[in-house]
Design a protein around this motif. Sequence first.
Motif, mmCIF file in Angstrom:
data_model
loop_
_atom_site.group_PDB
_atom_site.id
_atom_site.type_symbol
_atom_site.label_atom_id
_atom_site.label_comp_id
_atom_site.label_asym_id
_atom_site.label_seq_id
_atom_site.Cartn_x
_atom_site.Cartn_y
_atom_site.Cartn_z
ATOM 1 N N PHE A 338 -49.186 2.083 -66.422
ATOM 2 C CA PHE A 338 -49.411 3.089 -67.462
ATOM 3 C C PHE A 338 -49.375 4.502 -66.896
ATOM 4 N N TRP A 339 -48.791 5.407 -67.694
ATOM 5 C CA TRP A 339 -48.754 6.818 -67.316
ATOM 6 C C TRP A 339 -50.070 7.506 -67.683
ATOM 7 N N ASP A 340 -50.467 7.388 -68.959
ATOM 8 C CA ASP A 340 -51.775 7.886 -69.374
ATOM 9 C C ASP A 340 -52.589 6.686 -69.855
ATOM 10 N N SER A 341 -53.635 6.915 -70.600
ATOM 11 C CA SER A 341 -54.501 5.789 -70.964
ATOM 12 C C SER A 341 -53.957 4.952 -72.119
ATOM 13 N N TYR A 342 -52.767 5.298 -72.606
ATOM 14 C CA TYR A 342 -52.222 4.598 -73.773
ATOM 15 C C TYR A 342 -50.744 4.243 -73.634
ATOM 16 N N HIS A 343 -50.014 5.002 -72.813
ATOM 17 C CA HIS A 343 -48.558 4.865 -72.756
ATOM 18 C C HIS A 343 -48.068 4.451 -71.369
ATOM 19 N N PRO A 344 -47.138 3.509 -71.323
ATOM 20 C CA PRO A 344 -46.575 3.076 -70.037
ATOM 21 C C PRO A 344 -45.757 4.159 -69.335
ATOM 22 N N THR A 345 -45.513 3.921 -68.060
ATOM 23 C CA THR A 345 -44.642 4.795 -67.276
ATOM 24 C C THR A 345 -43.179 4.477 -67.575
ATOM 25 N N GLU A 346 -42.300 5.377 -67.157
ATOM 26 C CA GLU A 346 -40.865 5.110 -67.330
ATOM 27 C C GLU A 346 -40.463 3.819 -66.613
ATOM 28 N N LYS A 347 -41.040 3.573 -65.450
ATOM 29 C CA LYS A 347 -40.688 2.356 -64.718
ATOM 30 C C LYS A 347 -41.033 1.110 -65.534
ATOM 31 N N THR A 348 -42.181 1.121 -66.190
ATOM 32 C CA THR A 348 -42.563 -0.010 -67.038
ATOM 33 C C THR A 348 -41.592 -0.146 -68.202
ATOM 34 N N TYR A 349 -41.286 0.978 -68.834
ATOM 35 C CA TYR A 349 -40.338 0.949 -69.948
ATOM 36 C C TYR A 349 -38.977 0.411 -69.501
ATOM 37 N N ARG A 350 -38.518 0.838 -68.338
ATOM 38 C CA ARG A 350 -37.224 0.351 -67.841
ATOM 39 C C ARG A 350 -37.259 -1.160 -67.621
ATOM 40 N N THR A 351 -38.353 -1.633 -67.063
ATOM 41 C CA THR A 351 -38.501 -3.066 -66.833
ATOM 42 C C THR A 351 -38.423 -3.827 -68.153
ATOM 43 N N LEU A 352 -39.115 -3.319 -69.160
ATOM 44 C CA LEU A 352 -39.134 -3.967 -70.469
ATOM 45 C C LEU A 352 -37.779 -3.887 -71.169
ATOM 46 N N VAL A 353 -37.236 -2.686 -71.265
ATOM 47 C CA VAL A 353 -36.004 -2.476 -72.028
ATOM 48 C C VAL A 353 -34.842 -3.253 -71.424
ATOM 49 N N SER A 354 -34.761 -3.271 -70.107
ATOM 50 C CA SER A 354 -33.676 -3.988 -69.444
ATOM 51 C C SER A 354 -33.671 -5.468 -69.813
ATOM 52 N N SER A 355 -34.850 -6.079 -69.833
ATOM 53 C CA SER A 355 -34.915 -7.507 -70.166
ATOM 54 C C SER A 355 -34.768 -7.738 -71.666
ATOM 55 N N LEU A 356 -35.354 -6.869 -72.472
ATOM 56 C CA LEU A 356 -35.309 -7.058 -73.925
ATOM 57 C C LEU A 356 -33.897 -6.917 -74.473
ATOM 58 N N ILE A 357 -33.167 -5.928 -73.993
ATOM 59 C CA ILE A 357 -31.839 -5.705 -74.554
ATOM 60 C C ILE A 357 -30.901 -6.862 -74.222
ATOM 61 N N ARG A 358 -31.070 -7.444 -73.057
ATOM 62 C CA ARG A 358 -30.235 -8.592 -72.700
ATOM 63 C C ARG A 358 -30.635 -9.844 -73.475
ATOM 64 N N LYS A 359 -31.884 -9.933 -73.834
ATOM 65 C CA LYS A 359 -32.359 -11.081 -74.599
ATOM 66 C C LYS A 359 -31.923 -11.020 -76.060
ATOM 67 N N TYR A 360 -31.904 -9.809 -76.626
ATOM 68 C CA TYR A 360 -31.729 -9.693 -78.073
ATOM 69 C C TYR A 360 -30.406 -9.093 -78.534
ATOM 70 N N VAL A 361 -29.622 -8.488 -77.646
ATOM 71 C CA VAL A 361 -28.477 -7.696 -78.100
ATOM 72 C C VAL A 361 -27.487 -8.505 -78.938
ATOM 73 N N ASP A 362 -27.254 -9.764 -78.588
ATOM 74 C CA ASP A 362 -26.269 -10.562 -79.329
ATOM 75 C C ASP A 362 -26.696 -10.849 -80.765
ATOM 76 N N LYS A 363 -27.975 -10.710 -81.053
ATOM 77 C CA LYS A 363 -28.463 -10.986 -82.410
ATOM 78 C C LYS A 363 -28.030 -9.923 -83.421
ATOM 79 N N PHE A 364 -27.505 -8.801 -82.925
ATOM 80 C CA PHE A 364 -27.095 -7.726 -83.826
ATOM 81 C C PHE A 364 -25.619 -7.818 -84.218
ATOM 82 N N PHE A 365 -24.923 -8.830 -83.717
ATOM 83 C CA PHE A 365 -23.478 -8.913 -83.969
ATOM 84 C C PHE A 365 -23.102 -10.267 -84.562
#
Length: 365
Positions: A338-365
Amino acid sequence: MSKLCSSPPSASSSTLLLSVCVLAFFYTTKALVKLPPNETVPAIIVFGDSIVDTGNNNNLKTLIKCNFPPYGKDFQGGIPTGRFCNGKVPSDLLAEELGIKESVPAYMDPTLSPVDLLTGVCFASSGSGYDPLTSKLASVLSLSDQMEYFKEYIAKLKMLVGEDRTNFILAKSIFVVVTGSDDLANTYFDLRVQKLHYDIPAYTDLMANSASDFFKELYGLGARRIAVFSAAPIGCLPSQRTLAGGIERECVEDYNQAAILFNKKLSAKLDSLSGSLSNSKIVYIDVYNPLLDIIQNPKKYGFEVANKGCCGTGELEVAVLCNKLSPTTCSDDSSYVFWDSYHPTEKTYRTLVSSLIRKYVDKFF
């Protein structure tokens, strides 16, 4: 880009359209995720709260803003832009992964350009939620306000590239909606405003019904590909640990169970909408479980600290409380979830987004 920019709608607009399309070509980035053949995502259009807000609160009369240091210290040029993070937020990272552009500007940004309109903007406002009361309490843009600005955006697009191309952009773009956690963490549990009127089952019904209405309105305006993020494990956010986790600052199980209940209802609503709205791809994105895994197993992902943020003590500081005068702000935010007491750091976001987009991207097509 070829579909978007071929055959200008009229002679009077051809020069402007050509100029904008040339600029848009140079503004695109190399996609990190592979799309299916003959598919395109011309823009990313974002609604929601502080997880994806890129600066819409900067000029609002609200305390829920962060356009000051140390926010943005790792963003382009180290400039605080109104993102509740040390660097990029998920809206930016999704655009980057899809090869659209490096970051997504706030719609309220006074320097917004025509190219930005073509490739997507962010309407999200920190402190908002599915419950209209949430944004009212925070003096920020409600989802209804965000929708009104979106309608204004559509009108601008039509003036810029014509109705046919506007419809193409709306139908092919990915709409991202990230909100709901503030409803539960702030409006229900912390401020207890809605706790006087609803139990958790009833309140999560209110949230899910409001969400469904919002997505139906988006669809009616031309959106077809909609990514809807779940609520986070709010009981494990550093601020909630401090406020309700006892002397040991443990995760607050009641809060997490409320998020789980809402997520189940949200997912069911999206399934129902997908079945009833023709040609729609309304996809539930589970953020709860992958983020919880990072929090519970930080070392597996290269983190050291998961129970407090980097800014200040990391236990309560957020928004105006996280500032350049905050003592003991960490020197290495890459070791923090976490960056502050409520929001993740960019590194956390990158970790999440990288895995999420690969998991879900095909569902949009």
